[in-house]
Design a protein around this motif. Structure first.
Motif, PDB file in Angstrom:
ATOM      1  N   SER A   1       0.831  -1.202   0.000  1.00  0.00           N
ATOM      2  CA  SER A   1       0.000   0.000   0.000  1.00  0.00           C
ATOM      3  C   SER A   1       0.866   1.254   0.000  1.00  0.00           C
ATOM      4  CB  SER A   1      -0.917   0.020   1.238  1.00  0.00           C
ATOM      5  OG  SER A   1      -1.763  -1.106   1.264  1.00  0.00           O
ATOM      6  N   TYR A   2       2.185   1.061  -0.051  1.00  0.00           N
ATOM      7  CA  TYR A   2       3.133   2.173   0.017  1.00  0.00           C
ATOM      8  C   TYR A   2       4.100   2.119  -1.171  1.00  0.00           C
ATOM      9  CZ  TYR A   2       1.364   2.374   4.779  1.00  0.00           C
ATOM     10  OH  TYR A   2       0.548   2.462   5.873  1.00  0.00           O
ATOM     11  N   PRO A   3       3.595   2.316  -2.387  1.00  0.00           N
ATOM     12  CA  PRO A   3       4.445   2.157  -3.568  1.00  0.00           C
ATOM     13  C   PRO A   3       5.589   3.168  -3.657  1.00  0.00           C
ATOM     14  CG  PRO A   3       2.324   3.111  -4.164  1.00  0.00           C
ATOM     15  CD  PRO A   3       2.197   2.652  -2.751  1.00  0.00           C
ATOM     16  N   ASN A   4       5.368   4.400  -3.209  1.00  0.00           N
ATOM     17  CA  ASN A   4       6.421   5.408  -3.313  1.00  0.00           C
ATOM     18  C   ASN A   4       7.582   5.119  -2.369  1.00  0.00           C
ATOM     19  OD1 ASN A   4       5.069   6.918  -5.278  1.00  0.00           O
ATOM     20  ND2 ASN A   4       3.899   8.050  -3.753  1.00  0.00           N
ATOM     21  N   ILE A   5       7.247   4.786  -1.119  1.00  0.00           N
ATOM     22  CA  ILE A   5       8.304   4.447  -0.157  1.00  0.00           C
ATOM     23  C   ILE A   5       9.058   3.207  -0.628  1.00  0.00           C
ATOM     24  CG2 ILE A   5       8.778   3.675   2.201  1.00  0.00           C
ATOM     25  CD1 ILE A   5       6.434   5.349   3.135  1.00  0.00           C
ATOM     26  N   LEU A   6       8.320   2.215  -1.096  1.00  0.00           N
ATOM     27  CA  LEU A   6       8.962   0.981  -1.555  1.00  0.00           C
ATOM     28  C   LEU A   6       9.860   1.234  -2.750  1.00  0.00           C
ATOM     29  CD1 LEU A   6       9.395  -2.054  -1.501  1.00  0.00           C
ATOM     30  CD2 LEU A   6       7.262  -2.323  -2.799  1.00  0.00           C
ATOM     31  N   LYS A   7       9.388   2.026  -3.707  1.00  0.00           N
ATOM     32  CA  LYS A   7      10.204   2.311  -4.895  1.00  0.00           C
ATOM     33  C   LYS A   7      11.509   3.016  -4.503  1.00  0.00           C
ATOM     34  CE  LYS A   7      10.165   4.383  -9.494  1.00  0.00           C
ATOM     35  NZ  LYS A   7      11.553   4.905  -9.338  1.00  0.00           N
TER      36      LYS A   7
ATOM     37  N   GLY B   1      -5.615  -2.897   0.627  1.00  0.00           N
ATOM     38  CA  GLY B   1      -5.908  -3.527   1.906  1.00  0.00           C
ATOM     39  C   GLY B   1      -5.580  -4.999   1.887  1.00  0.00           C
ATOM     40  N   SER B   2      -5.423  -5.592   3.087  1.00  0.00           N
ATOM     41  CA  SER B   2      -5.119  -7.018   3.226  1.00  0.00           C
ATOM     42  C   SER B   2      -3.932  -7.433   2.358  1.00  0.00           C
ATOM     43  CB  SER B   2      -6.354  -7.858   2.876  1.00  0.00           C
ATOM     44  OG  SER B   2      -7.434  -7.544   3.723  1.00  0.00           O
ATOM     45  N   VAL B   3      -2.883  -6.643   2.444  1.00  0.00           N
ATOM     46  CA  VAL B   3      -1.685  -6.899   1.641  1.00  0.00           C
ATOM     47  C   VAL B   3      -1.097  -8.268   1.960  1.00  0.00           C
ATOM     48  CG1 VAL B   3       0.672  -6.115   1.177  1.00  0.00           C
ATOM     49  CG2 VAL B   3      -1.168  -4.453   1.457  1.00  0.00           C
ATOM     50  N   GLU B   4      -1.200  -8.691   3.215  1.00  0.00           N
ATOM     51  CA  GLU B   4      -0.530  -9.908   3.655  1.00  0.00           C
ATOM     52  C   GLU B   4      -1.075 -11.188   3.011  1.00  0.00           C
ATOM     53  OE1 GLU B   4      -3.903  -8.841   6.269  1.00  0.00           O
ATOM     54  OE2 GLU B   4      -2.057  -7.782   5.701  1.00  0.00           O
TER      55      GLU B   4
ATOM     56  N   ILE C   1       3.064  -2.254   6.909  1.00  0.00           N
ATOM     57  CA  ILE C   1       3.306  -1.826   8.280  1.00  0.00           C
ATOM     58  C   ILE C   1       3.226  -3.038   9.200  1.00  0.00           C
ATOM     59  CG2 ILE C   1       2.303  -0.578  10.220  1.00  0.00           C
ATOM     60  CD1 ILE C   1       3.815   1.237   8.402  1.00  0.00           C
ATOM     61  N   VAL C   2       4.217  -3.166  10.078  1.00  0.00           N
ATOM     62  CA  VAL C   2       4.250  -4.260  11.035  1.00  0.00           C
ATOM     63  C   VAL C   2       4.415  -3.671  12.438  1.00  0.00           C
ATOM     64  CG1 VAL C   2       5.474  -6.308  11.831  1.00  0.00           C
ATOM     65  CG2 VAL C   2       5.201  -5.890   9.378  1.00  0.00           C
ATOM     66  N   SER C   3       3.531  -4.034  13.345  1.00  0.00           N
ATOM     67  CA  SER C   3       3.652  -3.594  14.735  1.00  0.00           C
ATOM     68  C   SER C   3       4.155  -4.743  15.612  1.00  0.00           C
ATOM     69  CB  SER C   3       2.316  -3.073  15.252  1.00  0.00           C
ATOM     70  OG  SER C   3       1.941  -1.906  14.553  1.00  0.00           O
ATOM     71  N   THR C   4       3.432  -5.863  15.612  1.00  0.00           N
ATOM     72  CA  THR C   4       3.815  -7.008  16.445  1.00  0.00           C
ATOM     73  C   THR C   4       4.294  -8.204  15.633  1.00  0.00           C
ATOM     74  OG1 THR C   4       1.573  -7.938  16.441  1.00  0.00           O
ATOM     75  CG2 THR C   4       2.091  -6.295  18.127  1.00  0.00           C
ATOM     76  N   GLY C   5       3.921  -8.290  14.365  1.00  0.00           N
ATOM     77  CA  GLY C   5       4.301  -9.432  13.536  1.00  0.00           C
ATOM     78  C   GLY C   5       3.295 -10.560  13.557  1.00  0.00           C
ATOM     79  N   GLY C   6       2.242 -10.434  14.370  1.00  0.00           N
ATOM     80  CA  GLY C   6       1.250 -11.498  14.474  1.00  0.00           C
ATOM     81  C   GLY C   6       0.503 -11.755  13.181  1.00  0.00           C
ATOM     82  N   THR C   7       0.167 -10.692  12.456  1.00  0.00           N
ATOM     83  CA  THR C   7      -0.553 -10.848  11.188  1.00  0.00           C
ATOM     84  C   THR C   7       0.305 -11.551  10.149  1.00  0.00           C
ATOM     85  OG1 THR C   7      -1.812  -8.823  11.638  1.00  0.00           O
ATOM     86  CG2 THR C   7      -1.820  -9.636   9.377  1.00  0.00           C
ATOM     87  N   LEU C   8       1.585 -11.228  10.124  1.00  0.00           N
ATOM     88  CA  LEU C   8       2.494 -11.908   9.191  1.00  0.00           C
ATOM     89  C   LEU C   8       2.514 -13.408   9.476  1.00  0.00           C
ATOM     90  CD1 LEU C   8       5.633  -9.573   9.028  1.00  0.00           C
ATOM     91  CD2 LEU C   8       3.721  -9.689   7.424  1.00  0.00           C
ATOM     92  N   LYS C   9       2.700 -13.736  10.741  1.00  0.00           N
ATOM     93  CA  LYS C   9       2.815 -15.147  11.129  1.00  0.00           C
ATOM     94  C   LYS C   9       1.553 -15.928  10.784  1.00  0.00           C
ATOM     95  CE  LYS C   9       4.094 -18.061  15.078  1.00  0.00           C
ATOM     96  NZ  LYS C   9       4.477 -18.057  16.524  1.00  0.00           N
TER      97      LYS C   9
END
Length: 283
Positions: free
Chosen positions: A118-124, A141-144, A158-166
């Motif tokens: 959701s952050y194409p400019n920062i990523l580029k 939305g729901s990039v993961e 954006i990652v705060s705790t990493g729970g969504t990634l896991k």
């Protein structure tokens, strides 16, 4: 003097803490849950409640004079606003993440890969620094879930705790950007008296949050050793106790510093240590 307008999130990660910060500054306002704008009753300020993505643009265009917004949003929108104060909350990290079974091992392995974000400019900008040419796929939305659907080889989110990634079978791969809430302003606010007063209030609240009021008892003979460990706002206040040869030491100290020194204080004879929160500190 004309009221200033400050924009904050209507809902989302920064809403609650932004509202709490302003209220801790002694600002009296209501109805922020049902209104897009409200007037502070005891300070020349109006509060706008907006989508976080819109805040930097409103400030840049002068529709709002000030804004509280995540640094990641400022960078992504590439808005021309003035940084006034880092606020210390809303901290998070924009990370690259890959599936747990991915063959990607090095940052250069992202060449030619598809990355959802959701952050194409920062990523580029990040990829350009490494001279990596990847297929950046914008997902709002729901990039993961995109790697699991075969839409991308990696994500940047954006990652705060990493729970969504896991929970989506992903693991962090690289940090792209650290972010926190920032008080920003439009150009041309230099010397504004309302802004100066607001910033002073914010700084007093933030400083108080980081510090504690400490009172301890100690024998006079041990006082020099105790005071050498306590570096407060200025020098500690020393008050005689009813018991001959004893004093009470009052000081302000950062909480982290206190916990680092607690055993040293006790070893030098400190007793009856009381630690209390501070509402505000004006320097």
């Amino acid at each position: 003097m004309k009221n200033l307008k400050i924009a904050i999130q209507k809902s989302g990660r920064l809403n609650e803490k932004s509202v709490q910060l302003l209220k801790n500054c002694g600002l009296d306002f209501e109805n922020y849950k049902s209104s897009l704008i409200t007037t502070v009753g005891n300070f020349p300020l109006e509060i706008l409640f907006l989508r976080d993505d819109d805040i930097p643009g409103y400030v840049e265009q002068g529709i709002a004079d000030l804004g509280i917004v995540g640094e990641n949003i400022i960078d992504e929108t590439e808005s021309k606003v003035e940084y006034i104060k880092r606020l210390g909350f809303g901290k998070c990290t924009l990370k690259l993440a890959i599936p747990k079974d991915s063959s990607i091992q090095d940052i250069k392995d992202l060449n030619g890969k598809a990355i959802a974000t959701s952050y194409p400019n920062i990523l580029k900008n990040f990829l350009d620094d490494y001279q990596i040419n990847a297929d950046i796929r914008l997902i709002s939305g729901s990039v993961e879930i995109s790697p699991g659907l075969g839409l991308s080889d990696a994500i940047c989110d954006i990652v705060s705790t990493g729970g969504t990634l896991k929970s989506n079978g992903l693991k962090p791969f690289a940090d792209v950007k650290n972010s926190e809430a920032i008080l920003v302003g439009r150009k041309g606010l230099e010397g504004n008296e309302i802004l100066a007063e607001l910033v002073q209030r914010i700084e007093s609240v933030l400083l108080a949050k980081e510090t504690k009021y400490v009172v301890l008892n100690v024998e006079k003979k041990n006082l020099p050793a105790i005071t050498s460990l306590l570096h407060g706002v200025k020098s500690p206040t020393v008050v005689p106790l009813a018991e001959e040869g004893w004093v009470a030491v009052h000081t302000v100290i950062t909480e982290d510093d206190f916990w680092d020194k607690i055993n040293k204080l006790k070893a030098e004879g400190a007793q009856g240590i009381v630690v209390m929160p501070i509402e505000k500190i004006i320097l």
